[in-house]
Scaffold this active site. Sequence first.
Site, PDB file in Angstrom:
ATOM      1  N   SER A 140       0.782  -1.228   0.000  1.00  0.00           N
ATOM      2  CA  SER A 140       0.000   0.000   0.000  1.00  0.00           C
ATOM      3  C   SER A 140       0.818   1.285   0.000  1.00  0.00           C
ATOM      4  O   SER A 140       0.229   2.370  -0.116  1.00  0.00           O
ATOM      5  CB  SER A 140      -0.966   0.006   1.181  1.00  0.00           C
ATOM      6  OG  SER A 140      -2.065  -0.823   0.907  1.00  0.00           O
ATOM      7  N   TYR A 159     -10.645   2.453   5.764  1.00  0.00           N
ATOM      8  CA  TYR A 159      -9.655   2.075   4.747  1.00  0.00           C
ATOM      9  C   TYR A 159     -10.275   1.132   3.720  1.00  0.00           C
ATOM     10  O   TYR A 159     -10.851   0.109   4.075  1.00  0.00           O
ATOM     11  CB  TYR A 159      -8.470   1.415   5.424  1.00  0.00           C
ATOM     12  CG  TYR A 159      -7.242   1.376   4.558  1.00  0.00           C
ATOM     13  CD1 TYR A 159      -6.267   2.357   4.652  1.00  0.00           C
ATOM     14  CD2 TYR A 159      -7.062   0.359   3.640  1.00  0.00           C
ATOM     15  CE1 TYR A 159      -5.137   2.323   3.849  1.00  0.00           C
ATOM     16  CE2 TYR A 159      -5.947   0.314   2.836  1.00  0.00           C
ATOM     17  CZ  TYR A 159      -4.982   1.305   2.940  1.00  0.00           C
ATOM     18  OH  TYR A 159      -3.877   1.267   2.137  1.00  0.00           O
ATOM     19  N   SER A 160     -10.137   1.463   2.452  1.00  0.00           N
ATOM     20  CA  SER A 160     -10.654   0.615   1.376  1.00  0.00           C
ATOM     21  C   SER A 160      -9.793   0.763   0.139  1.00  0.00           C
ATOM     22  O   SER A 160      -9.618   1.867  -0.388  1.00  0.00           O
ATOM     23  CB  SER A 160     -12.102   1.009   1.042  1.00  0.00           C
ATOM     24  OG  SER A 160     -12.551   0.304  -0.110  1.00  0.00           O
ATOM     25  N   ASN A 161      -9.279  -0.339  -0.358  1.00  0.00           N
ATOM     26  CA  ASN A 161      -8.481  -0.325  -1.577  1.00  0.00           C
ATOM     27  C   ASN A 161      -9.283   0.122  -2.795  1.00  0.00           C
ATOM     28  O   ASN A 161      -8.720   0.592  -3.775  1.00  0.00           O
ATOM     29  CB  ASN A 161      -7.897  -1.717  -1.816  1.00  0.00           C
ATOM     30  CG  ASN A 161      -6.842  -2.064  -0.797  1.00  0.00           C
ATOM     31  OD1 ASN A 161      -5.719  -1.610  -0.871  1.00  0.00           O
ATOM     32  ND2 ASN A 161      -7.202  -2.887   0.180  1.00  0.00           N
ATOM     33  N   GLY A 212       2.870  -0.649   3.978  1.00  0.00           N
ATOM     34  CA  GLY A 212       2.090  -1.596   3.198  1.00  0.00           C
ATOM     35  C   GLY A 212       2.382  -3.046   3.517  1.00  0.00           C
ATOM     36  O   GLY A 212       3.477  -3.392   3.946  1.00  0.00           O
TER      37      GLY A 212
END
Length: 398
Positions: free
Chosen positions: A115, A211-213, A353
């Site tokens: 990340s 949090y979200s990709n 990440g």
Amino acid sequence: MRARTQQGSRSSTRQESGRRRRTVSAAAAMAIGVMTLAALAPPASSAPAASAAVATARPDAVQQALNTLVRDDGMPAALASVKDRNGRTRTYTAGVGDLATGSKVPRDGQVRIGSNTKAFTAVVVLQLVGEGKIDLAADVDTYLPGLVRGKGIDGRRITVRQLLQHTSGLPDYGMHIDDDELRRRYFEPRELLDIALRYKADAAPGETWGYSNTNYLLAGLIVQKVTGRPLAEEIDGRIIKRIGLRHTYFPAAGDKTIREPHPRGYHRSPADGPLRDFTEIDPSAGWAAGQLISTNSDLNRFFTALLAGRLLPAAQLAEMRTTVPAGASGLRYGLGLTSRPLPCGGVYWGHGGDIPGYETRGGVTDDGRAVNVAVTSIPTDEAAVQHVKDAVDRALCG
């Protein structure tokens, strides 16, 4: 794939609802510790002058922190790169680079940085904001009309700023991708979006931080729509080549390898299972949220250049550093950039990440100190998580 922000909030393509997986069995951790303890490498300087001069980096304390990660926490390998206020750099290794052969850990070896990729994607978006091509206050439909619709999800109500700051309420596609599927399968970005849109919104836009990709998946799609070029080319031209990141790249479609010398990466799934070699994976599930490969020293160079204003105009850098609370321990999240307080005072800026096989943590301070630490397995218990943070704190507070 998984990735977390460096301060401890689970963040990658597999968020874990605030809980870490079960603790690794003591027997497994001990077995790895025994294999690696004898191979702990002494600290090695990246320049002759650094061996005697980096007093601020406390090399013994940093090396001890890496040794703890190998000996007590079962990490196959740990690596670090530390830069002091004067720009002098020191690199460290502990453990072994390959459990099968016992080979040495490559000094400043390449790793998958998960990340941390989000910070690169955010920089490209903000560069386009500075060029007048993207508006942070504009809704997603301005750039991707009709694409983002679902249960409680409407792209006309979500802004670009909310994507970058994780306040959109969008569900995370990564929670629904199995580790082994991630390892072998190639995903198109639109496939990942389809996975996310099967699920209802986590919250209304702007209501809370989460949090979200999926947020960065959409940010990457917006970059491509606005520029007419692949995201990888924009990151390469606007960041990697611009500041001379010689060991950083966006893997091409189908490229499961790591190009340069690297420690092998290992993964436990389930968390109390045996370590499996996850070095070669298809990283496409990460894309704009987590696909890059780099080194600790290149990450230090990137975040240092970013905070020094070499990548963004002052107005956009100020936007990036405007944060909201994001979990415990003082973590705050800006636009693809996090801040976390240091035990010695002040804060450091970075991201961090996770991706199966590797975890990276670190950042830079406003006075020029920088550190990044990598381990070759995602920690599965809170003690190991804390020890990675300790390694960062020791390097920046020494």
